[in-house]
Design a protein around this motif. Structure first.
Motif, PDB file in Angstrom:
ATOM      1  N   LYS A  76      15.459  -4.921  15.721  1.00  9.54           N
ATOM      2  CA  LYS A  76      16.089  -4.689  14.415  1.00  9.54           C
ATOM      3  C   LYS A  76      15.220  -5.222  13.281  1.00  9.54           C
ATOM      4  O   LYS A  76      15.151  -4.621  12.202  1.00  9.54           O
ATOM      5  CB  LYS A  76      17.479  -5.324  14.390  1.00  9.54           C
ATOM      6  CG  LYS A  76      18.475  -4.568  15.269  1.00  9.54           C
ATOM      7  CD  LYS A  76      19.853  -5.196  15.240  1.00  9.54           C
ATOM      8  CE  LYS A  76      20.836  -4.351  16.053  1.00  9.54           C
ATOM      9  NZ  LYS A  76      22.191  -4.958  16.084  1.00  9.54           N
ATOM     10  N   ALA A  77      14.543  -6.356  13.526  1.00 10.23           N
ATOM     11  CA  ALA A  77      13.645  -6.912  12.514  1.00 10.23           C
ATOM     12  C   ALA A  77      12.465  -5.983  12.252  1.00 10.23           C
ATOM     13  O   ALA A  77      11.871  -6.007  11.173  1.00 10.23           O
ATOM     14  CB  ALA A  77      13.148  -8.288  12.944  1.00 10.23           C
ATOM     15  N   GLU A 101      21.569 -13.146  13.358  1.00 13.71           N
ATOM     16  CA  GLU A 101      22.866 -12.500  13.114  1.00 13.71           C
ATOM     17  C   GLU A 101      23.514 -13.017  11.832  1.00 13.71           C
ATOM     18  O   GLU A 101      24.128 -12.240  11.080  1.00 13.71           O
ATOM     19  CB  GLU A 101      23.788 -12.727  14.315  1.00 13.71           C
ATOM     20  CG  GLU A 101      23.402 -11.916  15.539  1.00 13.71           C
ATOM     21  CD  GLU A 101      24.296 -12.190  16.735  1.00 13.71           C
ATOM     22  OE1 GLU A 101      25.122 -13.126  16.668  1.00 13.71           O
ATOM     23  OE2 GLU A 101      24.168 -11.465  17.736  1.00 13.71           O
ATOM     24  N   THR A 135      21.744 -11.337   8.972  1.00 10.96           N
ATOM     25  CA  THR A 135      22.121  -9.920   8.911  1.00 10.96           C
ATOM     26  C   THR A 135      23.498  -9.759   8.276  1.00 10.96           C
ATOM     27  O   THR A 135      23.730  -8.860   7.463  1.00 10.96           O
ATOM     28  CB  THR A 135      22.117  -9.300  10.320  1.00 10.96           C
ATOM     29  OG1 THR A 135      20.811  -9.450  10.893  1.00 10.96           O
ATOM     30  CG2 THR A 135      22.479  -7.827  10.281  1.00 10.96           C
ATOM     31  N   LYS A 136      24.416 -10.649   8.636  1.00 11.56           N
ATOM     32  CA  LYS A 136      25.787 -10.600   8.112  1.00 11.56           C
ATOM     33  C   LYS A 136      25.804 -10.762   6.585  1.00 11.56           C
ATOM     34  O   LYS A 136      26.646 -10.196   5.890  1.00 11.56           O
ATOM     35  CB  LYS A 136      26.622 -11.696   8.762  1.00 11.56           C
ATOM     36  CG  LYS A 136      28.125 -11.472   8.679  1.00 11.56           C
ATOM     37  CD  LYS A 136      28.876 -12.481   9.537  1.00 11.56           C
ATOM     38  CE  LYS A 136      28.673 -12.217  11.009  1.00 11.56           C
ATOM     39  NZ  LYS A 136      29.501 -13.141  11.840  1.00 11.56           N
ATOM     40  N   ASN A 165      23.315  -9.776   4.702  1.00 12.37           N
ATOM     41  CA  ASN A 165      22.386  -8.752   4.181  1.00 12.37           C
ATOM     42  C   ASN A 165      21.069  -9.345   3.682  1.00 12.37           C
ATOM     43  O   ASN A 165      20.493  -8.870   2.696  1.00 12.37           O
ATOM     44  CB  ASN A 165      23.042  -7.941   3.062  1.00 12.37           C
ATOM     45  CG  ASN A 165      24.236  -7.147   3.546  1.00 12.37           C
ATOM     46  OD1 ASN A 165      24.163  -6.489   4.586  1.00 12.37           O
ATOM     47  ND2 ASN A 165      25.327  -7.211   2.815  1.00 12.37           N
ATOM     48  N   GLU A 206      17.313  -9.626   4.225  1.00 14.93           N
ATOM     49  CA  GLU A 206      16.260  -8.923   4.960  1.00 14.93           C
ATOM     50  C   GLU A 206      15.124  -9.879   5.314  1.00 14.93           C
ATOM     51  O   GLU A 206      14.821 -10.807   4.560  1.00 14.93           O
ATOM     52  CB  GLU A 206      15.719  -7.755   4.139  1.00 14.93           C
ATOM     53  CG  GLU A 206      16.726  -6.644   3.945  1.00 14.93           C
ATOM     54  CD  GLU A 206      16.091  -5.409   3.340  1.00 14.93           C
ATOM     55  OE1 GLU A 206      14.847  -5.359   3.226  1.00 14.93           O
ATOM     56  OE2 GLU A 206      16.845  -4.491   2.966  1.00 14.93           O
TER      57      GLU A 206
END
Length: 246
Positions: A57-58, A187, A190-191, A193, A195
């Motif tokens: 995902k990164a 995580e 990510t939660k 937002n 980046e």
């Protein structure tokens, strides 16, 4: 902390990587296959797979590509037998290099890695010869300009999620974790937002080696370029203090 900018180095690597996005997805795809084979397709019960998914995902790997890779590795057609092999060696100028490979042909990989070191005036050593100079850590780099969260809030967020260290540099934030806490910290970001420029479990040098002689630099870069071009090579770690990209 060393004075050089990790962000500049990682940004430089990321630009090279973006030009070879296909290879990165292939590398991560192999890691997914091995992780699924070793621990099953459920990341909730497979820590290694969860780490690989966070890395995917990164690197902006699409979710459907990740799911397809897991499904393929779980089926009968996911039977390619890849082996993890680590090589350690010495580059010119007193540099230390670790190479992680994932291969279905150990003889080919060993020959290619040895050739890369030789062409750059280095040599492959015995297992453990340089790894003691590195620490295995989760490392997350965030571009300051792109981050909407304040420095204090970001620090509290990652420390609460399990990070060990939070470092602020001129252009970036660096977050360090124990390998087992890498996924929860990713995580948490990510939660919110947030980046990342880079997020991976990596080998971080305890000390960096500065090399200024142009010929020596050329040979170090030769080794690293040849290793980067090898499809079997998953990751290369070194303690050369690369010049900042301006």
């Amino acid at each position: 902390m060393s004075g050089h900018s990790k962000f500049a180095n990682i940004k430089h690597k990321k630009e090279k990587n973006d030009a070879a996005k296909g290879k990165i997805f292939t590398i991560i795809g192999r890691e997914i296959a091995v992780a699924v084979k070793e621990g099953g397709p459920d990341p909730a019960n497979n820590f290694k797979l969860a780490q690989v998914i966070a890395k995917a995902k990164a690197n902006n790997m699409p979710n459907d590509t990740i799911e397809r890779g897991i499904k393929k590795a779980s089926g009968a057609d996911g039977a390619v037998d890849y082996k993890n092999i680590t090589y350690e060696g010495y580059g010119p100028g007193g540099t230390a290099i670790i190479v992680e490979a994932l291969t279905d042909n150990q003889n080919r990989t060993a020959s290619n890695v040895k050739s890369a070191f030789t062409k750059g005036n280095g040599n492959v050593g015995t297992p453990g010869c340089v790894s003691y100079m590195f620490d295995k850590r989760g490392q997350i780099i965030i571009d300051k300009e792109e981050c909407k969260v304040s420095s204090d809030d970001l620090m509290m967020l990652v420390l609460d999620a399990g990070a060990d260290d939070f470092n602020e540099e001129d252009d970036s934030y660096e977050i360090l974790t124990a390998p087992e806490n890498f996924q929860p910290v990713v995580e948490a970001l990510t939660k919110e937002n947030v980046e990342t420029v880079s997020a991976e479990v990596t080998m971080i040098p305890q000390n960096y080696v500065s090399v200024t002689d142009p010929d020596t630099v050329k040979y170090i870069q030769r080794i690293l370029d040849l290793l980067d071009e090898d499809d079997d090579v998953q990751a290369v770690y070194h303690n050369w203090e690369e010049p900042d990209e301006n």
